[in-house]
Structures are given as C-alpha cells and as structure tokens.
Design an enzyme around this catalytic site. Structure first.
Site, PDB file in Angstrom:
ATOM      1  N   GLY A   1      65.113  13.941 -98.228  1.00 43.25           N
ATOM      2  CA  GLY A   1      65.515  12.890 -99.016  1.00 43.25           C
ATOM      3  C   GLY A   1      64.676  12.643-100.236  1.00 43.25           C
ATOM      4  O   GLY A   1      64.327  13.719-100.974  1.00 43.25           O
ATOM      5  N   ARG A   2      64.437  11.328-100.676  1.00 43.51           N
ATOM      6  CA  ARG A   2      63.563  10.971-101.910  1.00 43.51           C
ATOM      7  C   ARG A   2      62.372  11.688-101.703  1.00 43.51           C
ATOM      8  O   ARG A   2      61.873  12.239-102.685  1.00 43.51           O
ATOM      9  CB  ARG A   2      63.614   9.479-102.124  1.00 43.51           C
ATOM     10  CG  ARG A   2      64.898   8.884-102.412  1.00 43.51           C
ATOM     11  CD  ARG A   2      64.533   7.423-102.924  1.00 43.51           C
ATOM     12  NE  ARG A   2      65.681   6.523-102.902  1.00 43.51           N
ATOM     13  CZ  ARG A   2      66.483   5.910-101.928  1.00 43.51           C
ATOM     14  NH1 ARG A   2      65.831   6.062-100.588  1.00 43.51           N
ATOM     15  NH2 ARG A   2      67.344   5.375-101.996  1.00 43.51           N
ATOM     16  N   ILE A   3      61.857  11.432-100.750  1.00 46.18           N
ATOM     17  CA  ILE A   3      60.249  11.539-100.601  1.00 46.18           C
ATOM     18  C   ILE A   3      60.148  13.198-100.215  1.00 46.18           C
ATOM     19  O   ILE A   3      59.322  13.803-101.202  1.00 46.18           O
ATOM     20  CB  ILE A   3      59.627  10.965 -99.453  1.00 46.18           C
ATOM     21  CG1 ILE A   3      59.490   9.554 -99.631  1.00 46.18           C
ATOM     22  CG2 ILE A   3      58.288  11.452 -99.220  1.00 46.18           C
ATOM     23  CD1 ILE A   3      59.058   8.614 -98.583  1.00 46.18           C
TER      24      ILE A   3
ATOM     25  N   GLY B   1      49.878   6.357 -96.957  1.00 43.37           N
ATOM     26  CA  GLY B   1      50.611   7.226 -97.669  1.00 43.37           C
ATOM     27  C   GLY B   1      51.032   6.411 -98.840  1.00 43.37           C
ATOM     28  O   GLY B   1      51.067   6.858 -99.876  1.00 43.37           O
TER      29      GLY B   1
ATOM     30  N   HIS C   1      47.638   5.851 -92.092  1.00 46.92           N
ATOM     31  CA  HIS C   1      48.850   5.292 -92.575  1.00 46.92           C
ATOM     32  C   HIS C   1      48.828   4.746 -93.989  1.00 46.92           C
ATOM     33  O   HIS C   1      48.959   3.585 -94.214  1.00 46.92           O
ATOM     34  CB  HIS C   1      49.426   4.486 -91.523  1.00 46.92           C
ATOM     35  CG  HIS C   1      50.982   4.273 -91.720  1.00 46.92           C
ATOM     36  ND1 HIS C   1      51.808   4.033 -90.823  1.00 46.92           N
ATOM     37  CD2 HIS C   1      51.520   4.184 -93.041  1.00 46.92           C
ATOM     38  CE1 HIS C   1      52.947   3.938 -91.314  1.00 46.92           C
ATOM     39  NE2 HIS C   1      53.008   4.179 -92.945  1.00 46.92           N
TER      40      HIS C   1
ATOM     41  N   THR D   1      53.574  12.681 -93.048  1.00 48.11           N
ATOM     42  CA  THR D   1      53.213  11.194 -93.737  1.00 48.11           C
ATOM     43  C   THR D   1      54.537  10.487 -93.358  1.00 48.11           C
ATOM     44  O   THR D   1      54.632   9.414 -94.220  1.00 48.11           O
ATOM     45  CB  THR D   1      53.197  11.445 -95.046  1.00 48.11           C
ATOM     46  OG1 THR D   1      54.205  12.324 -95.733  1.00 48.11           O
ATOM     47  CG2 THR D   1      51.729  12.302 -95.761  1.00 48.11           C
TER      48      THR D   1
ATOM     49  N   ARG E   1      56.759   9.800 -89.753  1.00 49.99           N
ATOM     50  CA  ARG E   1      56.464   8.820 -88.833  1.00 49.99           C
ATOM     51  C   ARG E   1      55.699   9.723 -87.719  1.00 49.99           C
ATOM     52  O   ARG E   1      56.406  10.844 -87.174  1.00 49.99           O
ATOM     53  CB  ARG E   1      57.650   8.189 -88.000  1.00 49.99           C
ATOM     54  CG  ARG E   1      58.128   6.898 -88.483  1.00 49.99           C
ATOM     55  CD  ARG E   1      57.308   5.732 -88.654  1.00 49.99           C
ATOM     56  NE  ARG E   1      57.813   4.656 -89.604  1.00 49.99           N
ATOM     57  CZ  ARG E   1      57.440   4.195 -90.588  1.00 49.99           C
ATOM     58  NH1 ARG E   1      56.463   5.010 -91.377  1.00 49.99           N
ATOM     59  NH2 ARG E   1      57.736   3.178 -91.171  1.00 49.99           N
TER      60      ARG E   1
ATOM     61  N   GLU F   1      50.432   4.667 -82.805  1.00 51.80           N
ATOM     62  CA  GLU F   1      49.656   4.124 -83.559  1.00 51.80           C
ATOM     63  C   GLU F   1      49.461   2.569 -83.514  1.00 51.80           C
ATOM     64  O   GLU F   1      50.585   1.984 -83.134  1.00 51.80           O
ATOM     65  CB  GLU F   1      50.511   4.160 -85.230  1.00 51.80           C
ATOM     66  CG  GLU F   1      49.688   4.124 -86.530  1.00 51.80           C
ATOM     67  CD  GLU F   1      50.564   4.441 -87.547  1.00 51.80           C
ATOM     68  OE1 GLU F   1      51.163   5.697 -87.827  1.00 51.80           O
ATOM     69  OE2 GLU F   1      50.851   3.693 -88.435  1.00 51.80           O
TER      70      GLU F   1
END
Ligand code: 8YV
Length: 329
Positions: free
Chosen positions: A160-162, A293, A291, A242, A244, A273
């Site tokens: 996707g975008r990331i 990022g 967490h 980065t 889940r 987490e």
C-alpha cells in the site's frame, strides 16, 4: 449529532498543543491533560457522553464498550491510520461512522522501516551498546561484521502507501524489491519500483533476505506470518515489522530467533503491546522500538489536522474525507 451546539468531543490521549487549542475553539472538547490511557471503564463513560470520540491505538473500542454508547455518538474520529482497535462492525451496527488519518504517516513510517532494515543487518544498535559498555578497544578487521544490504532481496508484505514508500527508499540502497499483496499493484507502479509480484506469500518468504511487514492488521492478516510461514524463511533472513505485532506469531518468531534459525528482527510493534516478550530483549540481533514509526512532530500535527477536518466536515453534515465506514441506521 446536535448541529446547533458544539459537539462534545472526547479525546482519549494528550495531543499536540496546537491541535488541542484548535479543538477547543471548534468543539466542546474534553481533553486528557495527564495523558493516562483510558481504562475500559473510562471508555464506557466516554461513549455514554460523547458526540464524537477521538481514540488512539491504545484504546480498545470493542463491542462491549460500544454497547454503552449514547445515541448522539455518531462519529469515532480515530487519531491514527490503523483501525484494528475499533470493532468496525459494532460501530456500523450502531450507526457510528469511523474515520482515520491515512497518508500523513506514510513517509515517517517508511523512514523508520528503512532505519530498521539498516540497523539490524548492520548491527548499529549492537555496536552502539558495545561502545557505551567500553568494549571498543580500537578498530579491528573482524569486529562487528554485519551483512551487506546492496544486492539483497527485500520482500514487502503489503504494497500500500507505506509498502511503496519503503520500496522507493530500499531501491536507493540497492535492494531488489519483491512484494506480496492482496492485489497486484498497477503496472506503472511495478515498473517504477522494479518490483516483482509474488502471488504466493509462501514462495516469496522462502526466497527473501529481508522481509518487511507493511500490511494492516485485519482478521485476514492476523498471524499471517504464522509459525509455518516463519519456518519457510531462510536462516540468514531478517524480519522487520513497523505495522502491527499481531501480523506475526511472536512466539514462533522468538523460537526461531533463539534457535539461530533467523538472522535477526527489527520490531517497532508487538503482539501484546505494550508488553514485550522478555525473551526478545535477551537477543542481541533484535532491535526493539516502542511503536515510534510515525512519531514525528510534523506527523502528529498532520494527524491532528486530519482528525479536526473529519469531525468538522461530519458535524457540518458532509461526508468526512477519511471515512473508513459509514454508520448505518
Ligand atoms: C499511530 C499507528 O501513532 O497510525 C497507526 O496506525 O500505528 C501509529 O503510528 C497510532 O496508531 C496512533 O493512534
């Protein structure tokens, strides 16, 4: 939502000052000044009163919480991109629209992914720790040898975008780009990234040097990297996550790392987490981050801005730009 008076907006965590100030101007905003994460009981109290709830990833907005929501709660404007902390079906069923903050975290999260892709094979944190502990007695030809990135294969799970932003960075470091995604991306993106699509995740995993998890956590991706799939990775491979923690079977990952069946892991997220499996922290080839990022001041301001725009647009009777689901009634 009552459009005559300002909506009561309950924000579960402390946000940047500029965002809180603007929220107070626009809304009847109830803020969390001491930034202590809400308990489930406090979340229930919040949904009993709010017209709009602004939660974050640290809030579990499940069906049990939403069952207490008052009829005026029409919008959950989450501060963050992932929405796995919200029971979307329960929200929809109660007529609650849910929005998120996509896009504005992309580059920061991709930077952090790249930082981990560099840090683990090149042993950056190990070297830093060794130096601080007084182990640096001068340069030596065989000390702190890591693995070269240039020429290696990076397998991105979730383009996707990331994922695409990670691919762009990784290409500049000489990594060849491979990816697995629910859908193959458009040919022009594949060409731009010189990316190879693997329909079979299993086959991709078995051939990669580094695997980066960049997909959202959904029921379909829970433990996508299951014990069986982690076993497909070659012993010299690295994993970076980065996205889940729930996407990886963390126990299986720990087992492989402890048995030297994986070269290392860079983790910014964890399955339970904020609890971290202590065995992970015993391993020198694991870089564990809290967490962070998307933790840039620019990113947080952009996220806040998006939350405000989503609330304001919704309160004015329009479709909010970042609608994840529309509440049906
Ligand atoms: C956010 C994230 O900071 O947006 C996400 O999905 O994982 C984080 O980077 C967090 O979710 C804020 O709620």
């Amino acid at each position: 939502m009552n459009t005559k008076k300002k909506p009561l907006v309950i924000v579960t965590r402390k946000l940047p000052d500029a965002i809180e100030t603007r929220m107070m101007e626009l809304f009847d905003a109830r803020l969390n000044h001491d930034d202590k994460a809400f308990t489930q009981g406090q979340l229930i109290d919040a949904v009993k009163q709010a017209d709009v709830l602004v939660p974050t990833v640290t809030d579990r907005i499940d069906g049990g919480v939403l069952a207490h929501s008052n009829p005026n709660l029409r919008l959950i404007a989450s501060f963050g991109t992932g929405v796995d902390h919200i029971d979307l079906a329960a929200a929809r069923g109660r007529g609650i629209t849910v929005t998120n903050t996509p896009g504005v975290l992309t580059e920061d999260t991709a930077d952090m992914t790249m930082a981990l892709i560099l840090a683990v094979p090149r042993r950056i944190f190990e070297g830093e720790r060794a130096l601080r502990e007084g182990q640096f007695q001068g340069w030596a030809p065989t000390w702190m040898l890591g693995k070269r990135l240039w020429g290696k294969r990076l397998g991105i799970i979730g383009m996707g975008r990331i994922g695409s932003a990670v691919a762009r960075r990784a290409r500049a470091f000489g990594l060849s780009i491979h990816y697995h995604n629910r859908k193959r991306v458009a040919p022009h993106i594949e060409q731009e990234l010189e990316a190879t699509y693997w329909e079979s995740l299993d086959q991709m995993l078995a051939r990669m040097d580094i695997v980066s998890v960049n997909c959202p956590h959904t029921p379909a991706t829970y433990h996508l990297l299951s014990s069986r799939r982690i076993d497909l990775l070659r012993p010299h491979a690295y994993i970076v996550n980065t996205a889940r923690g729930e996407v990886i079977d963390e126990n299986a990952l720990v087992r492989r790392l402890r048995n030297d069946q994986l070269a290392g892991a860079g983790l910014d997220v964890f399955e339970h987490e904020p609890a971290i499996n202590p065995k992970l922290l015993e391993l020198p080839n694991v870089v564990a981050l809290p967490h962070m990022g998307s933790a840039t001041i620019e990113g947080r301001l952009d996220m806040g801005e998006k939350v405000i725009i989503n609330i304001k647009t919704f309160a004015d009777g329009h479709t909010p730009p970042d609608r994840v689901i529309a509440g049906l009634l």
